[in-house]
Design a protein around this motif. Structure first.
Motif, PDB file in Angstrom:
ATOM      1  N   SER A  15       0.956  -1.440  -0.026  1.00 45.16           N
ATOM      2  CA  SER A  15       0.119  -0.012  -0.011  1.00 45.16           C
ATOM      3  C   SER A  15       0.857   1.355   0.057  1.00 45.16           C
ATOM      4  O   SER A  15       0.728   2.370  -0.695  1.00 45.16           O
ATOM      5  CB  SER A  15      -0.957  -0.102   1.369  1.00 45.16           C
ATOM      6  OG  SER A  15      -1.766  -0.952   1.220  1.00 45.16           O
ATOM      7  N   THR A  16       1.879   1.286   1.118  1.00 47.57           N
ATOM      8  CA  THR A  16       2.977   2.352   0.965  1.00 47.57           C
ATOM      9  C   THR A  16       3.391   2.627  -0.321  1.00 47.57           C
ATOM     10  O   THR A  16       3.566   3.807  -0.997  1.00 47.57           O
ATOM     11  CB  THR A  16       3.864   2.253   2.089  1.00 47.57           C
ATOM     12  OG1 THR A  16       3.390   1.917   3.195  1.00 47.57           O
ATOM     13  CG2 THR A  16       5.106   3.415   1.899  1.00 47.57           C
ATOM     14  N   ILE A  17       3.858   1.375  -1.254  1.00 48.64           N
ATOM     15  CA  ILE A  17       4.548   1.637  -2.298  1.00 48.64           C
ATOM     16  C   ILE A  17       3.653   2.108  -3.383  1.00 48.64           C
ATOM     17  O   ILE A  17       3.856   2.979  -4.155  1.00 48.64           O
ATOM     18  CB  ILE A  17       5.142   0.134  -2.896  1.00 48.64           C
ATOM     19  CG1 ILE A  17       6.461  -0.051  -1.987  1.00 48.64           C
ATOM     20  CG2 ILE A  17       5.393   0.292  -4.368  1.00 48.64           C
ATOM     21  CD1 ILE A  17       6.695  -1.628  -2.065  1.00 48.64           C
ATOM     22  N   LEU A  18       2.527   1.731  -3.429  1.00 50.20           N
ATOM     23  CA  LEU A  18       1.144   2.160  -4.354  1.00 50.20           C
ATOM     24  C   LEU A  18       0.976   3.488  -4.188  1.00 50.20           C
ATOM     25  O   LEU A  18       0.949   4.322  -5.025  1.00 50.20           O
ATOM     26  CB  LEU A  18       0.033   1.414  -4.484  1.00 50.20           C
ATOM     27  CG  LEU A  18       0.289   0.041  -5.037  1.00 50.20           C
ATOM     28  CD1 LEU A  18      -1.091  -0.998  -4.597  1.00 50.20           C
ATOM     29  CD2 LEU A  18       0.343   0.065  -6.319  1.00 50.20           C
ATOM     30  N   GLY A  19       1.135   3.847  -2.982  1.00 50.23           N
ATOM     31  CA  GLY A  19       0.868   5.496  -2.466  1.00 50.23           C
ATOM     32  C   GLY A  19       1.991   6.389  -3.216  1.00 50.23           C
ATOM     33  O   GLY A  19       1.715   7.403  -3.593  1.00 50.23           O
ATOM     34  N   SER A  20       3.138   5.824  -3.066  1.00 48.05           N
ATOM     35  CA  SER A  20       4.421   6.814  -3.358  1.00 48.05           C
ATOM     36  C   SER A  20       4.169   6.698  -4.821  1.00 48.05           C
ATOM     37  O   SER A  20       4.845   7.850  -5.351  1.00 48.05           O
ATOM     38  CB  SER A  20       5.711   6.015  -2.954  1.00 48.05           C
ATOM     39  OG  SER A  20       5.841   4.814  -3.326  1.00 48.05           O
ATOM     40  N   LEU A  21       3.965   5.845  -5.674  1.00 52.34           N
ATOM     41  CA  LEU A  21       3.719   5.712  -7.049  1.00 52.34           C
ATOM     42  C   LEU A  21       2.969   6.989  -7.638  1.00 52.34           C
ATOM     43  O   LEU A  21       2.964   7.578  -8.624  1.00 52.34           O
ATOM     44  CB  LEU A  21       3.295   4.365  -7.733  1.00 52.34           C
ATOM     45  CG  LEU A  21       4.375   3.201  -7.525  1.00 52.34           C
ATOM     46  CD1 LEU A  21       3.921   1.880  -8.041  1.00 52.34           C
ATOM     47  CD2 LEU A  21       5.779   3.633  -8.410  1.00 52.34           C
ATOM     48  N   ASP A  22       1.653   6.984  -6.860  1.00 57.75           N
ATOM     49  CA  ASP A  22       0.612   7.683  -6.968  1.00 57.75           C
ATOM     50  C   ASP A  22       1.182   9.245  -6.746  1.00 57.75           C
ATOM     51  O   ASP A  22       0.817  10.060  -7.625  1.00 57.75           O
ATOM     52  CB  ASP A  22      -0.763   7.670  -6.321  1.00 57.75           C
ATOM     53  CG  ASP A  22      -1.554   6.372  -6.605  1.00 57.75           C
ATOM     54  OD1 ASP A  22      -1.175   6.033  -7.702  1.00 57.75           O
ATOM     55  OD2 ASP A  22      -2.414   5.935  -5.898  1.00 57.75           O
ATOM     56  N   ASP A  23       1.863   9.440  -5.937  1.00 58.00           N
ATOM     57  CA  ASP A  23       2.294  10.603  -5.456  1.00 58.00           C
ATOM     58  C   ASP A  23       3.289  11.322  -6.518  1.00 58.00           C
ATOM     59  O   ASP A  23       3.291  12.328  -6.911  1.00 58.00           O
ATOM     60  CB  ASP A  23       3.076  10.611  -3.998  1.00 58.00           C
ATOM     61  CG  ASP A  23       2.203  10.611  -3.002  1.00 58.00           C
ATOM     62  OD1 ASP A  23       0.946  10.740  -3.136  1.00 58.00           O
ATOM     63  OD2 ASP A  23       2.558  10.044  -1.750  1.00 58.00           O
ATOM     64  N   SER A  24       4.207  10.143  -7.015  1.00 55.69           N
ATOM     65  CA  SER A  24       5.284  10.623  -8.137  1.00 55.69           C
ATOM     66  C   SER A  24       4.716  11.020  -9.400  1.00 55.69           C
ATOM     67  O   SER A  24       4.812  11.886  -9.897  1.00 55.69           O
ATOM     68  CB  SER A  24       6.315   9.547  -8.025  1.00 55.69           C
ATOM     69  OG  SER A  24       5.690   8.389  -8.849  1.00 55.69           O
ATOM     70  N   LEU A  25       3.279  10.386  -9.702  1.00 58.93           N
ATOM     71  CA  LEU A  25       2.644  10.730 -10.950  1.00 58.93           C
ATOM     72  C   LEU A  25       2.103  12.050 -10.894  1.00 58.93           C
ATOM     73  O   LEU A  25       1.869  12.742 -11.739  1.00 58.93           O
ATOM     74  CB  LEU A  25       1.713   9.714 -11.243  1.00 58.93           C
ATOM     75  CG  LEU A  25       2.288   8.176 -11.516  1.00 58.93           C
ATOM     76  CD1 LEU A  25       1.092   7.223 -11.995  1.00 58.93           C
ATOM     77  CD2 LEU A  25       2.951   8.475 -12.784  1.00 58.93           C
TER      78      LEU A  25
END
Length: 89
Positions: free
Chosen positions: A76-86
């Motif tokens: 979940s943390t990894i997916l959240g960070s991917l969203d943030d970078s996009l």
């Protein structure tokens, strides 16, 4: 004043009855290792999280939930960070 069992009933047992043969397999030794292999995804964080699942073989099933929760939180943390970078300008 002492407590008495309810009318028509008995006091609660203080020990568990021994396992009957029909339930013995359910409470037997831990299951055998499944040997499921996790293929690399190419993302180091995801691979590390999924690697934890591969180490569940041989771990008592009572401890699996904590590992699943850890993996879920990591993913979940990894997916959240991917969203943030996009969404970052």
């Amino acid at each position: 004043m002492s407590e008495q069992p309810p009318a028509g009933g008995a006091a609660e047992p203080t020990e568990l009855a021994p396992a009957t043969p029909e339930f013995a397999p359910m409470w037997g030794p831990e299951p055998e290792a499944l040997g499921v292999e996790v293929e690399p995804t190419g993302h180091p964080g995801v691979d590390a999280a999924l690697g934890l699942l591969g180490r569940l073989d041989g771990v008592p099933t009572t401890e699996h939930a904590a590992v699943y929760e850890n993996v879920q939180q990591s993913l979940s943390t990894i997916l959240g960070s991917l969203d943030d970078s996009l969404t970052a300008p």
